[in-house]
Design a protein around this motif. Sequence first.
Motif, PDB file in Angstrom:
ATOM      1  N   ARG A 105       0.834  -1.206   0.000  1.00  0.00           N
ATOM      2  CA  ARG A 105       0.000   0.000   0.000  1.00  0.00           C
ATOM      3  C   ARG A 105       0.870   1.258   0.000  1.00  0.00           C
ATOM      4  O   ARG A 105       0.620   2.204  -0.751  1.00  0.00           O
ATOM      5  CB  ARG A 105      -0.921   0.002   1.219  1.00  0.00           C
ATOM      6  N   ALA A 106       1.900   1.264   0.833  1.00  0.00           N
ATOM      7  CA  ALA A 106       2.787   2.431   0.911  1.00  0.00           C
ATOM      8  C   ALA A 106       3.485   2.670  -0.422  1.00  0.00           C
ATOM      9  O   ALA A 106       3.614   3.809  -0.868  1.00  0.00           O
ATOM     10  CB  ALA A 106       3.812   2.232   2.021  1.00  0.00           C
ATOM     11  N   CYS A 107       3.908   1.601  -1.060  1.00  0.00           N
ATOM     12  CA  CYS A 107       4.576   1.739  -2.360  1.00  0.00           C
ATOM     13  C   CYS A 107       3.601   2.217  -3.427  1.00  0.00           C
ATOM     14  O   CYS A 107       3.956   3.059  -4.255  1.00  0.00           O
ATOM     15  CB  CYS A 107       5.216   0.416  -2.759  1.00  0.00           C
ATOM     16  N   GLN A 108       2.385   1.713  -3.416  1.00  0.00           N
ATOM     17  CA  GLN A 108       1.372   2.167  -4.382  1.00  0.00           C
ATOM     18  C   GLN A 108       1.079   3.647  -4.201  1.00  0.00           C
ATOM     19  O   GLN A 108       0.867   4.360  -5.187  1.00  0.00           O
ATOM     20  CB  GLN A 108       0.086   1.358  -4.227  1.00  0.00           C
ATOM     21  N   ASP A 109       1.092   4.104  -2.958  1.00  0.00           N
ATOM     22  CA  ASP A 109       0.813   5.520  -2.681  1.00  0.00           C
ATOM     23  C   ASP A 109       1.846   6.450  -3.313  1.00  0.00           C
ATOM     24  O   ASP A 109       1.538   7.600  -3.622  1.00  0.00           O
ATOM     25  CB  ASP A 109       0.758   5.777  -1.176  1.00  0.00           C
ATOM     26  N   ILE A 110       3.079   5.954  -3.501  1.00  0.00           N
ATOM     27  CA  ILE A 110       4.101   6.792  -4.133  1.00  0.00           C
ATOM     28  C   ILE A 110       4.345   6.390  -5.592  1.00  0.00           C
ATOM     29  O   ILE A 110       5.267   6.877  -6.229  1.00  0.00           O
ATOM     30  CB  ILE A 110       5.431   6.778  -3.341  1.00  0.00           C
ATOM     31  N   GLN A 148       5.570  -0.050  -7.905  1.00  0.00           N
ATOM     32  CA  GLN A 148       4.991  -1.383  -7.812  1.00  0.00           C
ATOM     33  C   GLN A 148       6.010  -2.333  -7.182  1.00  0.00           C
ATOM     34  O   GLN A 148       7.122  -2.496  -7.699  1.00  0.00           O
ATOM     35  CB  GLN A 148       4.582  -1.901  -9.182  1.00  0.00           C
ATOM     36  N   VAL A 149       5.628  -2.948  -6.079  1.00  0.00           N
ATOM     37  CA  VAL A 149       6.482  -3.899  -5.382  1.00  0.00           C
ATOM     38  C   VAL A 149       5.692  -5.184  -5.192  1.00  0.00           C
ATOM     39  O   VAL A 149       4.607  -5.169  -4.617  1.00  0.00           O
ATOM     40  CB  VAL A 149       6.926  -3.340  -4.004  1.00  0.00           C
ATOM     41  N   ASN A 150       6.234  -6.289  -5.701  1.00  0.00           N
ATOM     42  CA  ASN A 150       5.566  -7.570  -5.543  1.00  0.00           C
ATOM     43  C   ASN A 150       6.125  -8.361  -4.365  1.00  0.00           C
ATOM     44  O   ASN A 150       5.425  -9.154  -3.759  1.00  0.00           O
ATOM     45  CB  ASN A 150       5.685  -8.394  -6.820  1.00  0.00           C
ATOM     46  N   GLU A 151       7.397  -8.165  -4.080  1.00  0.00           N
ATOM     47  CA  GLU A 151       8.022  -8.839  -2.950  1.00  0.00           C
ATOM     48  C   GLU A 151       9.127  -7.949  -2.399  1.00  0.00           C
ATOM     49  O   GLU A 151       9.572  -7.012  -3.050  1.00  0.00           O
ATOM     50  CB  GLU A 151       8.543 -10.214  -3.342  1.00  0.00           C
TER      51      GLU A 151
END
Length: 84
Positions: free
Chosen positions: A46-51, A54-57
Amino acid sequence: MSASQPLKGTELIDCAKANAKQGIEAATELCGYGSDFNTFKQELKRACQDIGVQVNELSDLITDQQTVQRMGGIEVAPDTPSQL
């Protein structure tokens, strides 16, 4: 040192990135989530999506520069200061 309460937002991303090489167990603990891997992953995503990232792992946070530092490399420099 572990966070006293679960980190959120960019603080979570920074902590997770700094500890990603140590594995998910260490990163989860140090970011204040104890052994709650699922919540840690959800909040990190969620934090990565907010900035807009895209992080999968967790390993997606390890940069090429960190990998080179871990694996070692060569130093390119003159033999003496006068050969600059």
